[in-house]
Enzyme design. Structure first.
Site, PDB file in Angstrom:
ATOM      1  N   ASP A   1      34.917  42.448  38.863  1.00 15.44           N
ATOM      2  CA  ASP A   1      35.587  41.436  39.765  1.00 15.44           C
ATOM      3  C   ASP A   1      34.916  40.273  40.399  1.00 15.44           C
ATOM      4  O   ASP A   1      33.536  41.560  40.847  1.00 15.44           O
ATOM      5  CB  ASP A   1      36.209  42.453  40.308  1.00 15.44           C
ATOM      6  CG  ASP A   1      37.440  41.412  41.689  1.00 15.44           C
ATOM      7  OD1 ASP A   1      37.394  40.439  41.124  1.00 15.44           O
ATOM      8  OD2 ASP A   1      38.181  41.410  42.535  1.00 15.44           O
TER       9      ASP A   1
ATOM     10  N   TRP B   1      31.216  34.997  42.916  1.00 12.29           N
ATOM     11  CA  TRP B   1      29.612  34.755  43.580  1.00 12.29           C
ATOM     12  C   TRP B   1      29.073  33.204  43.301  1.00 12.29           C
ATOM     13  O   TRP B   1      28.558  32.147  43.688  1.00 12.29           O
ATOM     14  CB  TRP B   1      29.188  35.539  42.274  1.00 12.29           C
ATOM     15  CG  TRP B   1      27.744  35.707  42.029  1.00 12.29           C
ATOM     16  CD1 TRP B   1      26.986  36.454  42.328  1.00 12.29           C
ATOM     17  CD2 TRP B   1      27.188  34.510  41.318  1.00 12.29           C
ATOM     18  NE1 TRP B   1      25.673  35.674  41.891  1.00 12.29           N
ATOM     19  CE2 TRP B   1      25.960  34.983  41.227  1.00 12.29           C
ATOM     20  CE3 TRP B   1      27.307  33.116  40.883  1.00 12.29           C
ATOM     21  CZ2 TRP B   1      24.890  33.507  40.212  1.00 12.29           C
ATOM     22  CZ3 TRP B   1      26.723  32.422  39.677  1.00 12.29           C
ATOM     23  CH2 TRP B   1      25.400  32.618  39.815  1.00 12.29           C
TER      24      TRP B   1
ATOM     25  N   GLU C   1      47.645  38.836  34.189  1.00 13.00           N
ATOM     26  CA  GLU C   1      48.344  37.986  34.686  1.00 13.00           C
ATOM     27  C   GLU C   1      47.081  37.567  34.464  1.00 13.00           C
ATOM     28  O   GLU C   1      47.378  36.326  35.799  1.00 13.00           O
ATOM     29  CB  GLU C   1      48.208  38.734  35.800  1.00 13.00           C
ATOM     30  CG  GLU C   1      48.996  40.013  36.095  1.00 13.00           C
ATOM     31  CD  GLU C   1      49.474  41.101  34.772  1.00 13.00           C
ATOM     32  OE1 GLU C   1      47.925  41.498  35.055  1.00 13.00           O
ATOM     33  OE2 GLU C   1      49.851  42.052  34.602  1.00 13.00           O
ATOM     34  N   ASN C   2      45.996  36.804  34.207  1.00 15.58           N
ATOM     35  CA  ASN C   2      45.076  36.391  34.491  1.00 15.58           C
ATOM     36  C   ASN C   2      45.794  34.658  34.008  1.00 15.58           C
ATOM     37  O   ASN C   2      44.867  33.598  33.971  1.00 15.58           O
ATOM     38  CB  ASN C   2      44.063  36.854  33.776  1.00 15.58           C
ATOM     39  CG  ASN C   2      43.293  37.242  34.943  1.00 15.58           C
ATOM     40  OD1 ASN C   2      42.159  38.196  33.863  1.00 15.58           O
ATOM     41  ND2 ASN C   2      43.622  37.812  35.932  1.00 15.58           N
TER      42      ASN C   2
ATOM     43  N   ARG D   1      41.930  48.528  44.306  1.00 15.83           N
ATOM     44  CA  ARG D   1      42.826  48.033  43.460  1.00 15.83           C
ATOM     45  C   ARG D   1      42.573  49.052  42.426  1.00 15.83           C
ATOM     46  O   ARG D   1      41.503  48.906  42.029  1.00 15.83           O
ATOM     47  CB  ARG D   1      43.011  46.773  43.122  1.00 15.83           C
ATOM     48  CG  ARG D   1      43.562  46.357  44.902  1.00 15.83           C
ATOM     49  CD  ARG D   1      45.047  45.456  44.481  1.00 15.83           C
ATOM     50  NE  ARG D   1      44.246  44.544  44.567  1.00 15.83           N
ATOM     51  CZ  ARG D   1      43.718  43.529  44.894  1.00 15.83           C
ATOM     52  NH1 ARG D   1      43.766  44.068  46.913  1.00 15.83           N
ATOM     53  NH2 ARG D   1      42.409  42.668  45.115  1.00 15.83           N
TER      54      ARG D   1
HETATM   55  C1  FPP Z   1      37.791  38.918  37.867  1.00 16.26           C
HETATM   56  O1  FPP Z   1      36.400  37.651  38.679  1.00 16.26           O
HETATM   57  C2  FPP Z   1      36.862  38.577  36.445  1.00 16.26           C
HETATM   58  C3  FPP Z   1      37.744  38.323  35.366  1.00 16.26           C
HETATM   59  C4  FPP Z   1      39.010  37.358  35.013  1.00 16.26           C
HETATM   60  C5  FPP Z   1      37.164  38.029  34.401  1.00 16.26           C
HETATM   61  C6  FPP Z   1      36.262  38.682  33.787  1.00 16.26           C
HETATM   62  C7  FPP Z   1      34.873  37.831  32.977  1.00 16.26           C
HETATM   63  C8  FPP Z   1      34.037  38.322  33.163  1.00 16.26           C
HETATM   64  C9  FPP Z   1      32.759  38.972  33.650  1.00 16.26           C
HETATM   65  C10 FPP Z   1      33.456  37.616  31.402  1.00 16.26           C
HETATM   66  C11 FPP Z   1      33.161  38.654  30.589  1.00 16.26           C
HETATM   67  C12 FPP Z   1      34.410  37.920  29.857  1.00 16.26           C
HETATM   68  C13 FPP Z   1      34.472  36.821  28.626  1.00 16.26           C
HETATM   69  C14 FPP Z   1      35.372  35.912  28.917  1.00 16.26           C
HETATM   70  C15 FPP Z   1      33.999  36.655  27.822  1.00 16.26           C
HETATM   71  P1  FPP Z   1      37.674  37.053  39.949  1.00 16.26           P
HETATM   72  O2  FPP Z   1      37.675  36.037  39.692  1.00 16.26           O
HETATM   73  O3  FPP Z   1      38.980  37.562  40.203  1.00 16.26           O
HETATM   74  O4  FPP Z   1      36.312  36.532  41.079  1.00 16.26           O
HETATM   75  P2  FPP Z   1      37.275  36.334  42.643  1.00 16.26           P
HETATM   76  O5  FPP Z   1      37.989  38.404  43.202  1.00 16.26           O
HETATM   77  O6  FPP Z   1      35.824  36.619  43.487  1.00 16.26           O
HETATM   78  O7  FPP Z   1      37.728  35.689  42.491  1.00 16.26           O
END
Ligand code: FPP
Length: 236
Positions: free
Chosen positions: A12, A17, A59-60, A179
């Site tokens: 996460d 970032w 859910e994504n 979580r």
């Molecule tokens: C959560 O960060 C991350 C994800 C939903 C995607 C994770 C995917 C990768 C690390 C890349 C590898 C995956 C593939 C498709 C090859 P967030 O976007 O929820 O971060 P935030 O909480 O800061 O918004």
């Protein structure tokens, strides 16, 4: 130091970032792939045998269309660029999740990567894609029921999507949130939980070592008392 056999990670913080750098969210995910590549190598170097990561949850799909298609493009790029070097490093790659909603192209890429790396033994990398813990428990129960069997813990253990590996010893979540987010709900019953403030793209070897040190200092009791566990350790 006790090294966990199986580490699971909720990666996460990619979005934050990117935002901190005034970049689009997908730039954070791209950096997330870099972090994942480093992490696989670091885990293999430390003798961890299974790494399971949450790449895309059920859910994504509800994220903005631009982000979902950016993640799919990233996945296709990763399938063409990352699989071969991982194969050469002895990584077995498995995709875990509901494949019915992913494109034919992605499904074919999953199958090809799995077939190519099937017999590799250095480390198993489970990439959870279109995965949800509740989906996993339900699909396992459906399979057991379809065979006319009684739904027992053992029967479900054999049908969950990660039945090819043991349960995670350590579950890490980066990004400062506390979580599980519908990750390996069934499998994490006795996992040690570790939460890191680091955003996933910043989760480097030092951060991994800090998590591993914390794990090594935990006493895993699996429902027993501390005395029972330490008596076993003395007897062993
Ligand atoms: C959560 O960060 C991350 C994800 C939903 C995607 C994770 C995917 C990768 C690390 C890349 C590898 C995956 C593939 C498709 C090859 P967030 O976007 O929820 O971060 P935030 O909480 O800061 O918004």
């Amino acid at each position: 130091m006790t090294i966990p056999h199986h580490v699971a990670i909720v990666m996460d913080g990619n979005g934050r970032w990117a935002r901190q750098r005034y970049l689009p969210r997908v730039a954070g995910h791209r950096q997330g792939v870099e972090a994942l590549r480093r992490c696989v190598r670091a885990c293999a170097d430390r003798g961890i045998k299974v790494l399971t990561v949450f790449a895309f949850s059920s859910e994504n799909w509800n994220r903005p269309q631009e982000e979902v298609s950016g993640l799919m493009d990233l996945l296709i790029t990763a399938l063409s660029g990352e699989v071969k070097p991982m194969h050469e490093s002895g990584v077995r790659i498995c995709f875990v999740g509901d494949r019915s909603r992913v494109s034919e192209k992605v499904r074919a890429g999953f199958a090809k990567a799995e077939q190519l790396t099937l017999t590799n033994q250095k480390i198993t990398l489970n990439v959870c894609f279109n995965y949800g813990g509740r989906w996993d428990i339900a699909q396992a129960a459906q399979r057991v029921a379809a065979r006319g069997q009684v739904i027992t813990e053992d029967a479900l253990n054999q049908e969950v999507a990660t039945a090819h590996v043991s349960d995670p010893d350590l579950l890490i979540r980066t990004g400062g949130e506390f979580r599980i987010s519908n990750f390996l709900l069934w499998q994490c019953a006795y996992s040690e939980l570790y939460f890191s403030e680091k955003l996933w793209p910043d989760f480097d070897e030092a951060a991994l070592d800090t998590a591993l040190l914390a794990f090594a200092q935990r006493e895993r009791r699996f429902g027993k008392t501390s005395e029972q566990v330490s008596n076993v350790a003395v007897a062993a």
